[in-house]
Design an enzyme around this catalytic site. Sequence first.
Site, mmCIF file in Angstrom:
data_model
loop_
_atom_site.group_PDB
_atom_site.id
_atom_site.type_symbol
_atom_site.label_atom_id
_atom_site.label_comp_id
_atom_site.label_asym_id
_atom_site.label_seq_id
_atom_site.Cartn_x
_atom_site.Cartn_y
_atom_site.Cartn_z
ATOM 1 N N HIS A 26 1.931 5.077 -3.735
ATOM 2 C CA HIS A 26 0.567 4.750 -4.322
ATOM 3 C C HIS A 26 0.666 3.387 -5.159
ATOM 4 C CE1 HIS A 26 2.079 6.018 -8.261
ATOM 5 N NE2 HIS A 26 2.683 6.873 -7.774
ATOM 6 N N ASP A 34 2.556 2.143 -11.711
ATOM 7 C CA ASP A 34 3.302 1.773 -10.677
ATOM 8 C C ASP A 34 2.938 0.467 -10.236
ATOM 9 O OD1 ASP A 34 5.800 3.274 -10.880
ATOM 10 O OD2 ASP A 34 4.810 4.935 -9.669
ATOM 11 N N ARG A 75 -7.216 -1.334 -16.839
ATOM 12 C CA ARG A 75 -8.578 -1.459 -18.076
ATOM 13 C C ARG A 75 -9.001 -2.637 -17.590
ATOM 14 N NH1 ARG A 75 -6.287 3.056 -19.458
ATOM 15 N NH2 ARG A 75 -7.975 3.637 -17.945
ATOM 16 N N THR A 133 -16.688 -0.278 -20.378
ATOM 17 C CA THR A 133 -15.930 0.539 -19.494
ATOM 18 C C THR A 133 -16.173 -0.191 -18.098
ATOM 19 O OG1 THR A 133 -16.018 2.816 -18.622
ATOM 20 C CG2 THR A 133 -17.855 1.718 -18.835
#
Length: 574
Positions: free
Chosen positions: A12, A344, A425, A536
């Site tokens: 992933h 990761d 983020r 956001t």
Amino acid sequence: MNILGLSGAVGHDCSAALLMDGRLVAAAEEERFIRDKHAKGRQPIEATRFCLETAGLRPDQIDIIAYPYAAIPLTSPARWHYARRNWYAPDRALQAIFTGNRIYHRNIKAVRGMLDDLGFDLQKTSIRAVEHHLAHASSAYHLSGFTEKTAILGVDGRGEYASTFFGYGENGKIHKIKEFYEPDSIGGLYGAITEFLGFEMLDGEFKVMGMAPYGNPSRFDFSRLIKRWPGGFEVDNRMVNTIGLRRYKDDQKGYFFGQGLVDWLGKKRDGDEIDDPYVDYAASVQALLEEVVLELVDYYLGDVLRETGKLAYAGGVALNVKLNQKLIARPDVTELFVQPASGDAGTALGAATFVAEQEQETIQPLEHVYLGPAFSNEKCIAACEQHEQSPAWIKLDNTVAKAADLLAAGNPLAWFQGRMEFGPRALGNRSILGNPTESGVADRINAQIKYRERWRPFCPSISDKIATEIMKSDHPSPYMTFTFDVAEEWKTRIPEVVHEDGTARVQVVTAASNPRYYQLLDAMEQRTGNAVLLNTSLNRRGEPMVCSPEDALNMFYGSDLEYLIMEDILVSKN
Ligand SMILES: [Fe+2]
């Protein structure tokens, strides 16, 4: 020297990062290009193409490919530990001993295939494998800019076998002090409880952390999930970190926890509401994580911290901002650097920096994470003209002023500019913004776009001019990797970005780190008195963050947002 780091070995969050003469010039997650969150089971094809294009390099100009997953020899305790502790699943235990590097070989084959397709000549360009936790450690230490002896912490679910890493860096070299191996993984334990709480592991951990402040951490004694002694721990794998036939199964799906956990705590939770007793489970697992990690940091890293106070930290658990707040609060920690893409995806950076250090390159500290693709006004206009919704757009003369006007009037605003962020983020280049002074703006954003659980907090970007006043701390916080206690007088000034427990996950913006975003904060101060924005990520629930103008338009028309600014192009729905 040109070093290309590639992640994705653990199935992933594959990504690519390019280091040229020790300087990070490009990095991006594959999920952003292929529009599939976490890009499970994929290779970083588009991300690699993007890195090469950005640097203007051909495949034959890459000197080394760094890969954050290595073969683990039988002489290491890792495979034996795994086998001994997972004896109840004999096939898996025996595999660890007899064919313990099969995943490594499979990964290398897959990555070689991908590189072949992209035109690399693997006779000439070598692939160098770096242990997963050394890659996490290097991404934190080598990019931290710390020059003194530095304590290094790595906590994730698992890499090859290791789950938790304690070490130190000195004069560029990384030294291991202690590693813990699967199934003894505190990150895995948190992931297992995340699944039990009805979220997806490797995705829903943020939600558990967000839920925790609403619950009571002492109602249930979660310490029974993990046996501890000074400097060590063992997870109860009847309850959590469970594999094989002992796993809990429901509708054919196997979970990373066992029947033992269900016998103790009741059925697995479904749905989005905070409800009893699950909210208390969230509080308990968060408290347990904090307790265990702080204890081990004390045991293994206490000496280094007392000497220099510097701590570099990566691994998926490093995104747990509440634990990070407690690390910063330790009297022996003077500065904590959390590599912002510490999941990761960031091991692509770490593998590249680790190899760069081996090659005696001078590695430049991380200055920002705006390392992805950028798009000109012309490209934004072209995307509008090609879009099926025939967007109504205009080119603005004073984009910052117009954006601030819209925000100050209470509108949520989709804001797209410059290079896309690397890491989870949004830091002002692919963001949905709001005025945090305006009561109800968080609800409005939730209603228009995010549809996220209403108990999850939104976070602020703040100007460096007022950061210390709001956070009551001068600790650096450029990447939204820490929470801070918000000063009392500010709680009422910016209520929309203060969490239930009085904290906020802050991004401090400087004029140097993001000039135009900084100007926007200034413009907000002129209009509202507060140089603060609710920030956001620009995406809908379950989708990766927006990458291109086309993605932005698709997201915009798939939501009820009314305003989108891409570079200087304003798109509005009325
Ligand atoms: Fe990892």
